[in-house]
Design a protein around this motif. Structure first.
Motif, PDB file in Angstrom:
ATOM      1  N   LEU A  17       0.823  -1.202   0.000  1.00  0.00           N
ATOM      2  CA  LEU A  17       0.000   0.000   0.000  1.00  0.00           C
ATOM      3  C   LEU A  17       0.864   1.263   0.000  1.00  0.00           C
ATOM      4  CD1 LEU A  17      -2.815  -1.031   2.508  1.00  0.00           C
ATOM      5  CD2 LEU A  17      -2.949  -0.944   0.023  1.00  0.00           C
ATOM      6  N   MET A  18       1.986   1.219   0.723  1.00  0.00           N
ATOM      7  CA  MET A  18       2.864   2.383   0.758  1.00  0.00           C
ATOM      8  C   MET A  18       3.455   2.656  -0.615  1.00  0.00           C
ATOM      9  SD  MET A  18       4.827   1.904   4.416  1.00  0.00           S
ATOM     10  CE  MET A  18       5.793   3.393   4.196  1.00  0.00           C
ATOM     11  N   THR A  36      -9.110   4.211  -4.754  1.00  0.00           N
ATOM     12  CA  THR A  36      -9.186   2.966  -3.989  1.00  0.00           C
ATOM     13  C   THR A  36      -8.194   1.952  -4.547  1.00  0.00           C
ATOM     14  OG1 THR A  36     -11.524   3.336  -3.507  1.00  0.00           O
ATOM     15  CG2 THR A  36     -10.688   1.093  -3.237  1.00  0.00           C
ATOM     16  N   LEU A  37      -7.355   1.438  -3.692  1.00  0.00           N
ATOM     17  CA  LEU A  37      -6.420   0.379  -4.074  1.00  0.00           C
ATOM     18  C   LEU A  37      -7.076  -0.963  -3.814  1.00  0.00           C
ATOM     19  CD1 LEU A  37      -3.123   1.786  -2.513  1.00  0.00           C
ATOM     20  CD2 LEU A  37      -4.009   2.123  -4.824  1.00  0.00           C
ATOM     21  N   GLU A  38      -6.892  -1.891  -4.757  1.00  0.00           N
ATOM     22  CA  GLU A  38      -7.511  -3.208  -4.618  1.00  0.00           C
ATOM     23  C   GLU A  38      -6.468  -4.295  -4.859  1.00  0.00           C
ATOM     24  OE1 GLU A  38     -10.873  -3.292  -7.225  1.00  0.00           O
ATOM     25  OE2 GLU A  38     -12.034  -1.899  -5.995  1.00  0.00           O
ATOM     26  N   PRO A  39      -5.529  -4.465  -3.928  1.00  0.00           N
ATOM     27  CA  PRO A  39      -4.514  -5.513  -4.097  1.00  0.00           C
ATOM     28  C   PRO A  39      -5.096  -6.906  -3.890  1.00  0.00           C
ATOM     29  CG  PRO A  39      -4.292  -4.497  -1.944  1.00  0.00           C
ATOM     30  CD  PRO A  39      -5.342  -3.718  -2.676  1.00  0.00           C
ATOM     31  N   GLN A  40      -4.461  -7.887  -4.519  1.00  0.00           N
ATOM     32  CA  GLN A  40      -4.830  -9.300  -4.327  1.00  0.00           C
ATOM     33  C   GLN A  40      -3.582 -10.028  -3.853  1.00  0.00           C
ATOM     34  OE1 GLN A  40      -5.845 -12.512  -7.574  1.00  0.00           O
ATOM     35  NE2 GLN A  40      -7.739 -11.520  -6.922  1.00  0.00           N
ATOM     36  N   PHE A 213      -8.253  -7.243  -1.153  1.00  0.00           N
ATOM     37  CA  PHE A 213      -8.358  -6.168  -0.170  1.00  0.00           C
ATOM     38  C   PHE A 213      -8.740  -4.879  -0.893  1.00  0.00           C
ATOM     39  CE2 PHE A 213      -5.313  -9.261   1.338  1.00  0.00           C
ATOM     40  CZ  PHE A 213      -5.726  -9.478   2.644  1.00  0.00           C
ATOM     41  N   SER A 214      -9.422  -4.002  -0.201  1.00  0.00           N
ATOM     42  CA  SER A 214      -9.791  -2.718  -0.759  1.00  0.00           C
ATOM     43  C   SER A 214      -9.440  -1.629   0.251  1.00  0.00           C
ATOM     44  CB  SER A 214     -11.291  -2.666  -1.067  1.00  0.00           C
ATOM     45  OG  SER A 214     -11.652  -1.425  -1.631  1.00  0.00           O
ATOM     46  N   TYR A 215      -8.716  -0.611  -0.247  1.00  0.00           N
ATOM     47  CA  TYR A 215      -8.265   0.438   0.667  1.00  0.00           C
ATOM     48  C   TYR A 215      -8.370   1.795  -0.010  1.00  0.00           C
ATOM     49  CZ  TYR A 215      -5.326   3.251   3.665  1.00  0.00           C
ATOM     50  OH  TYR A 215      -4.873   4.231   4.486  1.00  0.00           O
ATOM     51  N   ASP A 216      -9.041   2.728   0.650  1.00  0.00           N
ATOM     52  CA  ASP A 216      -9.230   4.082   0.154  1.00  0.00           C
ATOM     53  C   ASP A 216      -8.043   4.944   0.614  1.00  0.00           C
ATOM     54  OD1 ASP A 216      -9.983   6.608  -0.560  1.00  0.00           O
ATOM     55  OD2 ASP A 216     -12.011   6.475   0.255  1.00  0.00           O
ATOM     56  N   THR A 217      -7.233   5.403  -0.335  1.00  0.00           N
ATOM     57  CA  THR A 217      -6.023   6.160   0.022  1.00  0.00           C
ATOM     58  C   THR A 217      -6.327   7.498   0.671  1.00  0.00           C
ATOM     59  OG1 THR A 217      -5.915   7.122  -2.201  1.00  0.00           O
ATOM     60  CG2 THR A 217      -4.692   5.081  -1.815  1.00  0.00           C
TER      61      THR A 217
END
Length: 222
Positions: A17-18, A36-40, A213-217
């Protein structure tokens, strides 16, 4: 039996994420703030091995004498022997609440299967057939009853030590993974011959999971 992989997954996720966040800052999105980041991620969950020697010891502890070996396949009308206790191991994700916060339902980019998806690889060199049942337990040791993903499968017997591999996968809802704290695997055995103690024959288990995963920066880093 080997322990589950330690909880290093969170730090891998944070690093990812960083890096992504750094890239976002260097790009011009014309004022768009909600990214929004959506890593797998593929995470190893379990490695375990039960040798034929271990299984003979279990039989000796739970069946009447004689001894020193597992009796050959049961006569007609008898059921295969079920190991008295399932293998129960913690799901390492659930010990890290910060990971669970960003876990979402998704789709595996390679297989197209719904995620979270858990895949179990069984490698057998014992001349016995195995029935397996895989399920999840909550914090109260109660089974999370998900009929379509309550895993039941079988493993063929090995002949002459030949490797026989069986792979099964089950998809779950992210909400169920968040409730689950343990994976349980029940075994039944149906030997094709008398099995004497042999540390070189075994049934091994490798399990991994694909998680989205879903993450709003805009919320900052976790």
């Amino acid at each position: 039996m080997k322990r589950f992989a330690q909880n290093h997954q969170f730090y891998i996720l944070v690093t990812f994420l960083m890096v992504m966040s750094s890239c976002v800052k260097e790009m011009d999105f014309n004022g768009v703030k909600d990214i929004t980041l959506e890593p797998q991620m593929k995470i190893e969950l379990l490695k375990a091995e039960i040798t034929q020697e271990d299984m003979v010891a279990i039989f000796e502890d739970n069946l009447p004498p004689p001894i020193g070996y597992m009796p050959e396949a049961a006569p007609p009308g008898f059921y295969p022997f079920q190991l008295p206790n399932p293998i129960v191991k913690p799901i390492s994700l659930t010990s890290e609440e910060r990971i669970l916060k960003y876990l979402v339902d998704g789709v595996d980019k390679e297989s197209g299967a719904a995620t979270p998806v858990l895949t179990f690889t069984f490698t057998n060199t014992i001349n016995s057939e195995f029935g397996i049942e895989i399920y999840l337990l909550d914090k109260d040791k109660k089974e999370i009853n998900i009929s379509e993903t309550h895993g039941e499968s079988s493993i063929s017997a090995s002949v002459g030590g030949r490797i026989v591999e069986s792979v099964v996968s089950y998809s779950y809802d992210a909400a169920d993974i968040k409730k689950a704290v343990e994976i349980a695997i029940k075994f039944t055995m149906d030997p094709n011959e008398d099995l004497y103690p042999d540390p070189n024959r075994s049934l091994t288990i490798n399990a991994n999971g694909i998680f989205n995963f879903s993450y709003d920066t805009s919320e900052g880093l976790p």
